[in-house]
Scaffold this motif. Structure first.
Motif, mmCIF file in Angstrom:
data_model
loop_
_atom_site.group_PDB
_atom_site.id
_atom_site.type_symbol
_atom_site.label_atom_id
_atom_site.label_comp_id
_atom_site.label_asym_id
_atom_site.label_seq_id
_atom_site.Cartn_x
_atom_site.Cartn_y
_atom_site.Cartn_z
ATOM 1 N N VAL A 39 2.903 17.451 8.221
ATOM 2 C CA VAL A 39 2.039 16.273 8.104
ATOM 3 C C VAL A 39 2.836 15.091 7.531
ATOM 4 C CG1 VAL A 39 -0.114 15.385 7.151
ATOM 5 C CG2 VAL A 39 0.086 17.823 7.679
ATOM 6 N N VAL A 40 2.819 13.971 8.243
ATOM 7 C CA VAL A 40 3.506 12.765 7.761
ATOM 8 C C VAL A 40 2.515 11.955 6.912
ATOM 9 C CG1 VAL A 40 4.587 10.584 8.448
ATOM 10 C CG2 VAL A 40 5.117 12.691 9.698
ATOM 11 N N ILE A 41 2.893 11.693 5.676
ATOM 12 C CA ILE A 41 2.026 10.955 4.734
ATOM 13 C C ILE A 41 2.720 9.649 4.329
ATOM 14 C CG2 ILE A 41 0.956 10.977 2.435
ATOM 15 C CD1 ILE A 41 -0.395 13.026 4.121
ATOM 16 N N THR A 42 2.028 8.547 4.544
ATOM 17 C CA THR A 42 2.527 7.251 4.053
ATOM 18 C C THR A 42 1.452 6.507 3.256
ATOM 19 O OG1 THR A 42 1.916 6.271 6.157
ATOM 20 C CG2 THR A 42 4.230 6.879 5.909
ATOM 21 N N VAL A 43 0.239 7.089 3.236
ATOM 22 C CA VAL A 43 -0.871 6.395 2.576
ATOM 23 C C VAL A 43 -0.551 6.143 1.103
ATOM 24 C CG1 VAL A 43 -2.208 8.495 1.969
ATOM 25 C CG2 VAL A 43 -3.398 6.334 2.404
ATOM 26 N N ASP A 44 0.284 6.993 0.502
ATOM 27 C CA ASP A 44 0.628 6.808 -0.918
ATOM 28 C C ASP A 44 1.318 5.467 -1.162
ATOM 29 O OD1 ASP A 44 2.757 7.765 0.608
ATOM 30 O OD2 ASP A 44 3.757 8.674 -1.108
ATOM 31 N N HIS A 45 2.174 5.024 -0.240
ATOM 32 C CA HIS A 45 2.876 3.751 -0.490
ATOM 33 C C HIS A 45 2.452 2.599 0.431
ATOM 34 C CE1 HIS A 45 5.392 6.370 2.022
ATOM 35 N NE2 HIS A 45 5.947 5.322 2.552
ATOM 36 N N HIS A 46 1.589 2.879 1.438
ATOM 37 C CA HIS A 46 1.105 1.798 2.321
ATOM 38 C C HIS A 46 -0.374 1.478 2.107
ATOM 39 C CE1 HIS A 46 4.347 2.839 5.596
ATOM 40 N NE2 HIS A 46 4.860 2.286 4.516
ATOM 41 N N GLY A 47 -1.156 2.419 1.535
ATOM 42 C CA GLY A 47 -2.604 2.283 1.565
ATOM 43 C C GLY A 47 -3.084 2.419 3.002
ATOM 44 N N ASN A 48 -4.342 2.027 3.243
ATOM 45 C CA ASN A 48 -4.885 2.068 4.599
ATOM 46 C C ASN A 48 -4.602 0.723 5.275
ATOM 47 O OD1 ASN A 48 -6.442 2.045 6.907
ATOM 48 N ND2 ASN A 48 -8.293 2.835 5.926
ATOM 49 N N THR A 49 -3.706 0.722 6.251
ATOM 50 C CA THR A 49 -3.362 -0.527 6.953
ATOM 51 C C THR A 49 -4.051 -0.603 8.318
ATOM 52 O OG1 THR A 49 -1.342 0.471 7.825
ATOM 53 C CG2 THR A 49 -1.124 -0.794 5.782
ATOM 54 N N SER A 50 -5.148 0.147 8.476
ATOM 55 C CA SER A 50 -5.977 0.092 9.683
ATOM 56 C C SER A 50 -5.128 0.342 10.935
ATOM 57 C CB SER A 50 -6.731 -1.240 9.718
ATOM 58 O OG SER A 50 -7.646 -1.271 10.783
ATOM 59 N N ALA A 51 -5.155 -0.562 11.908
ATOM 60 C CA ALA A 51 -4.468 -0.323 13.193
ATOM 61 C C ALA A 51 -2.948 -0.222 13.053
ATOM 62 C CB ALA A 51 -4.819 -1.425 14.182
ATOM 63 N N ALA A 52 -2.417 -0.645 11.903
ATOM 64 C CA ALA A 52 -0.957 -0.594 11.719
ATOM 65 C C ALA A 52 -0.496 0.746 11.153
ATOM 66 C CB ALA A 52 -0.515 -1.719 10.787
ATOM 67 N N SER A 53 -1.436 1.560 10.680
ATOM 68 C CA SER A 53 -1.011 2.722 9.871
ATOM 69 C C SER A 53 -0.242 3.762 10.681
ATOM 70 C CB SER A 53 -2.212 3.336 9.149
ATOM 71 O OG SER A 53 -2.779 4.397 9.866
ATOM 72 N N ILE A 54 -0.663 4.052 11.903
ATOM 73 C CA ILE A 54 0.040 5.088 12.692
ATOM 74 C C ILE A 54 1.447 4.628 13.094
ATOM 75 C CG2 ILE A 54 0.016 6.402 14.860
ATOM 76 C CD1 ILE A 54 -3.008 6.704 14.502
ATOM 77 N N PRO A 55 1.612 3.427 13.684
ATOM 78 C CA PRO A 55 2.990 3.040 14.017
ATOM 79 C C PRO A 55 3.880 2.887 12.786
ATOM 80 C CG PRO A 55 1.480 1.214 14.449
ATOM 81 C CD PRO A 55 0.634 2.426 14.181
ATOM 82 N N LEU A 56 3.299 2.484 11.648
ATOM 83 C CA LEU A 56 4.102 2.416 10.410
ATOM 84 C C LEU A 56 4.578 3.816 10.013
ATOM 85 C CD1 LEU A 56 2.118 -0.180 8.249
ATOM 86 C CD2 LEU A 56 4.583 -0.226 8.629
ATOM 87 N N ALA A 57 3.671 4.790 10.080
ATOM 88 C CA ALA A 57 4.026 6.170 9.694
ATOM 89 C C ALA A 57 5.010 6.777 10.694
ATOM 90 C CB ALA A 57 2.760 7.022 9.602
ATOM 91 N N LEU A 58 4.772 6.509 11.979
ATOM 92 C CA LEU A 58 5.667 7.032 13.023
ATOM 93 C C LEU A 58 7.082 6.477 12.842
ATOM 94 C CD1 LEU A 58 6.104 8.483 15.811
ATOM 95 C CD2 LEU A 58 5.416 6.340 16.891
#
Ligand code: UT7
Length: 323
Positions: free
Chosen positions: A271-290
């Motif tokens: 599982v890739v987790i970025t919510v800890d340092h990005h918060g919820n960035t809505s439509a940007a969250s998946i490409p940011l995590a990818l």
């Protein structure tokens, strides 16, 4: 058969980092509460005057550089956002202009936190139909602009940022060993519209409005909806959770991600987790995590990746792809 293959990705986060302790100075909250309930420790917030188009343009340039292409190679730009620069023209058209692209077309898509999954699915259909050969898909948001900064139940959850991918039509064999998108699943149900919405708009209040959410209600539905589209993706391809190399979910709340992974029997190390340092960035969250997983060297050629998102509407969806 034609397969849509990601040939480059890029992202951009505003420089300004806001920690939970920073927020605790202005609203009645604590770092402990936010970390425990959401897994969020910090988020990036756009500077005054820094817009969704600014973030999206930077992510787009990085994705094109990574793919080794120029705007001349693009046929289409699709931007997923719920925080456009203006009601119209579409922010994607502004980005198209800034990139110096004066051919093809650009348009925005709005499915809130599921926006990137909806935009990538749309791009996949355009490539498969032969309408386009190469599409830039961007997710960019400045959610800080629609937050009520006095509402502790929502303002601690979101952040700003942008991510983008270049999607290209390539010939595949039609098997699940093919590189590229293997299946897309989209759903929506407007009966949930009052659980997560913005209380303004041009046709109603003539104001932009603020984000309002019944957090518990969203949480209650999220895991079931996410599971539904992931199971449908496995069914459509004959693959299963053991075949996955990476699960890259929309990053809203670590508890939702953990509960979904557990229900689907996806092991935590995938599982890739970025919510800890990005918060919820809505439509940007998946490409940011990818992009982060690619940059970290986690994602390797041939890896099987599940993307999923759920958000306002409700809208939800999943995409299974081979890197
Ligand atoms: O992308 C999709 C969009 N959104 C989501 O996925 C969000 C889904 N929902 C959630 O993530 C969670 O429901 C939240 C994180 C929003 C809230 O967590 P919760 O465990 O459902 O908490 P709650 O809403 O039941 O609130 C518990 C308590 C309440 O106090 P009382 O009534 O028990 O005295 C809240 O007032 O926590 C209080 N609270 C806070 N306390 C400190 C709410 N927000 C905060 C806060 N700091 N920021």
């Amino acid at each position: 058969m034609i397969r849509s293959v990601i040939t480059g990705c890029g992202s951009y986060l505003p420089e300004n980092i806001v920690t939970n302790d920073d927020l605790a100075k202005t609203v009645d909250t604590t770092d402990e509460w936010i970390v425990q309930r959401t897994g969020i420790r910090q988020r990036h917030i756009a500077e005054d005057g820094e817009t969704t188009a600014d973030l999206g343009e930077k992510a787009a340039r990085a994705a094109m550089k990574d793919a080794g292409i120029t705007v001349d190679d693009l046929d289409l730009i699709i931007l997923a956002t719920s925080t456009p620069n203006n009601t119209f023209p579409a922010t994607s058209v502004e980005i198209q202009h800034r990139l110096g692209m004066n051919h093809g077309a650009a348009f925005d898509m709005q499915a809130v936190c599921s926006g990137f999954v909806f935009a990538l699915t749309t791009a996949d259909q355009y490539l498969k139909s032969g309408f386009a050969k190469r599409i830039l898909v961007i997710g960019a948001e400045t959610f800080s602009r629609i937050l009520d900064w006095e509402d502790r139940t929502t303002c601690v959850l979101f952040g700003d940022g942008a991510g983008a991918v270049v999607l290209e039509a390539r010939e595949g064999e039609g098997s699940v060993s093919d590189q590229g998108i293997l299946t897309c699943q989209l759903r929506s149900d407007g009966s949930h519209k009052d659980k997560l919405y913005v209380d303004g708009g041009p046709s109603t209040t003539q104001t932009v409005g603020h984000l309002r959410m019944q957090g518990k209600e969203v949480f209650r539905h999220a895991v079931g909806m996410i599971t539904d589209v992931i199971v449908a993706s496995f069914k459509a391809t004959g693959l299963n959770a053991d075949d996955l190399n990476w699960f890259i979910p929309h990053q809203a709340n670590k508890r939702i991600i953990d509960a979904s992974a557990k229900k689907l029997k996806i092991s935590p190390e995938k599982v890739v987790i970025t919510v800890d340092h990005h918060g919820n960035t809505s439509a940007a969250s998946i490409p940011l995590a990818l992009c982060e997983a690619v940059a970290n060297g986690k994602v390797k050629k041939g890896d099987l990746i599940m993307l999923e998102a759920m958000g306002g509407g409700f809208t939800w969806g999943a995409i299974l792809l081979r890197w």
